[in-house]
Design an enzyme around this catalytic site. Structure first.
Site, PDB file in Angstrom:
ATOM      1  N   ASP A  42       1.423  -3.544   8.481  1.00 36.06           N
ATOM      2  CA  ASP A  42       2.250  -2.523   8.164  1.00 36.06           C
ATOM      3  C   ASP A  42       1.650  -1.095   8.300  1.00 36.06           C
ATOM      4  OD1 ASP A  42       4.994  -1.604   6.819  1.00 36.06           O
ATOM      5  OD2 ASP A  42       3.422  -0.558   5.746  1.00 36.06           O
ATOM      6  N   TYR A  47       1.353   7.481   9.116  1.00 32.13           N
ATOM      7  CA  TYR A  47      -0.040   7.182   8.765  1.00 32.13           C
ATOM      8  C   TYR A  47      -0.922   7.546   9.893  1.00 32.13           C
ATOM      9  CZ  TYR A  47       2.375   3.834   5.670  1.00 32.13           C
ATOM     10  OH  TYR A  47       3.242   3.441   4.866  1.00 32.13           O
ATOM     11  N   HIS A 112      11.728   5.536   7.610  1.00 29.10           N
ATOM     12  CA  HIS A 112      10.702   5.662   6.351  1.00 29.10           C
ATOM     13  C   HIS A 112      11.158   6.057   5.036  1.00 29.10           C
ATOM     14  CE1 HIS A 112       5.944   5.974   6.022  1.00 29.10           C
ATOM     15  NE2 HIS A 112       6.479   5.569   4.953  1.00 29.10           N
ATOM     16  N   SER A 143      13.318   2.077   4.675  1.00 29.09           N
ATOM     17  CA  SER A 143      12.349   2.082   3.570  1.00 29.09           C
ATOM     18  C   SER A 143      12.719   3.369   2.604  1.00 29.09           C
ATOM     19  CB  SER A 143      10.922   2.382   4.029  1.00 29.09           C
ATOM     20  OG  SER A 143       9.845   2.755   3.209  1.00 29.09           O
ATOM     21  N   GLN A 166      11.886  -1.810   2.473  1.00 32.93           N
ATOM     22  CA  GLN A 166      10.555  -1.611   1.991  1.00 32.93           C
ATOM     23  C   GLN A 166      10.468  -0.503   1.132  1.00 32.93           C
ATOM     24  OE1 GLN A 166       6.369   0.100   3.358  1.00 32.93           O
ATOM     25  NE2 GLN A 166       7.151  -1.578   4.752  1.00 32.93           N
ATOM     26  N   LEU A 195       0.339  -3.758  -6.167  1.00 32.40           N
ATOM     27  CA  LEU A 195      -0.794  -3.844  -7.211  1.00 32.40           C
ATOM     28  C   LEU A 195      -0.773  -2.407  -7.994  1.00 32.40           C
ATOM     29  CD1 LEU A 195      -3.737  -5.140  -4.584  1.00 32.40           C
ATOM     30  CD2 LEU A 195      -1.926  -6.410  -5.876  1.00 32.40           C
ATOM     31  N   SER A 236      -6.092  -2.354   0.930  1.00 35.24           N
ATOM     32  CA  SER A 236      -7.684  -2.654   0.457  1.00 35.24           C
ATOM     33  C   SER A 236      -8.345  -2.097   1.852  1.00 35.24           C
ATOM     34  CB  SER A 236      -7.993  -3.891  -0.025  1.00 35.24           C
ATOM     35  OG  SER A 236      -9.359  -3.765  -0.411  1.00 35.24           O
ATOM     36  N   ARG A 241     -11.836  -8.067  -0.665  1.00 34.62           N
ATOM     37  CA  ARG A 241     -10.587  -7.953  -1.373  1.00 34.62           C
ATOM     38  C   ARG A 241      -9.455  -8.209  -0.389  1.00 34.62           C
ATOM     39  NH1 ARG A 241     -11.643  -2.612  -5.053  1.00 34.62           N
ATOM     40  NH2 ARG A 241     -13.149  -3.388  -6.463  1.00 34.62           N
TER      41      ARG A 241
END
Length: 278
Positions: A42, A47, A112, A143, A166, A195, A236, A241
């Site tokens: 993703d 980004y 987005h 999103s 999203q 998380l 992560s 992880r």
């Protein structure tokens, strides 16, 4: 989702008849390229790593380590429009994302956020529809859209309905109104920050249940997301992880414990929260 046994090849069906992996690797604020076996990545224009992510995918597909002989169509790549400004700007921006990734097409492309207002949102969605029809995108979605924004888009009678929304979802921000609306309208919910950006990993309920099920707190929260029918995007930068977050098969959270986790909702927002904007 009783009896869930997830592996990184497991897929969920979308309303348009296509499918995508049940768990994605989020690469927000990530400059590296390690996907550690994930078949879904993703990314987003914001980004600034579409090129890196695409290059990593192509490098893996052509490498000796690709023992499963995976092909481009076996890898699911997502990107997102940085801002809703105009049809023309969105159309040009989508083409640039495809070029940046180097993958030939983008599997899932999202608006987005709902920022920009109704007119701009609908213009940009039309650009997504045209990109799908031109083969640049396989599936379109949104999103950070709230119920208001989703109703507005569906009421416009689009040629193509959004297949995905999203949003930030985890036990401490369950977004019940939005997720229920999405599921009623065959819109798959992708859960970013599943998380809670590690802000509640030491919460007594999370630590207690993770011990009960013999898993890490992160695995517990990912499994909660999966059992709700969501597609989690754990992030992560640590290889161990990354691998552990994708290894959640073999246990199922009991009904009473799912209700306990649902009750942890405190509307914890870990990043931004555009779902109520105009």
């Amino acid at each position: 989702m009783a009896g869930i046994s997830l592996n990184l090849g497991s897929r969920i069906k979308l309303a348009n008849g296509l499918s995508m992996p049940q768990i994605h690797l989020g690469v927000y604020l990530t400059s590296g390229s390690q996907t550690a076996g994930y078949r879904a990545v993703d990314s987003a224009q914001m980004y600034h790593n579409e090129h890196e992510a695409g290059s990593a995918i192509l490098a893996y597909l052509s490498s000796p380590s690709n023992r499963s002989s995976l092909k481009r169509e076996d890898i699911h790549f997502t990107s997102k429009l940085a801002s809703n400004t105009s049809y023309e700007a969105a159309r040009k921006s989508i083409k640039q994302s495809v070029k940046q990734s180097g993958l030939g097409y983008i599997d899932l492309f999202l608006l987005h956020s709902p920022y920009g207002g109704k007119v701009k949102r609908l213009e940009c969605w039309r650009a997504v529809e045209d990109a799908i029809e031109d083969g640049e995108i396989r599936t379109g979605g949104v999103s950070n859209f709230g119920v208001k924004h989703l109703k507005e888009l569906l009421a416009s009678k689009p040629r193509i309905n959004p297949a995905v929304n999203q949003i930030e979802v985890h036990p401490f921000n369950t977004r019940t109104e939005i997720t229920s609306f999405c599921q009623e309208h065959s819109i798959v919910v992708e859960a970013y920050a599943p998380l809670a950006r590690a802000l509640r990993m030491k919460h007594p309920t999370i630590t207690s249940l993770s011990k009960k099920y013999g898993c890490t707190p992160a695995q517990l929260m990912i499994q909660w997301s999966l059992q709700h029918g969501f597609v989690p995007l754990p992030k992560s930068v640590t290889r161990e992880r990354i691998i552990a977050n994708g290894d959640v098969g073999g246990f199922e959270i009991g009904g009473a414990d799912m209700e306990t986790m649902d009750g942890l909702d405190e509307y914890l927002v870990t990043d931004w929260d555009p779902v109520n904007c105009d």
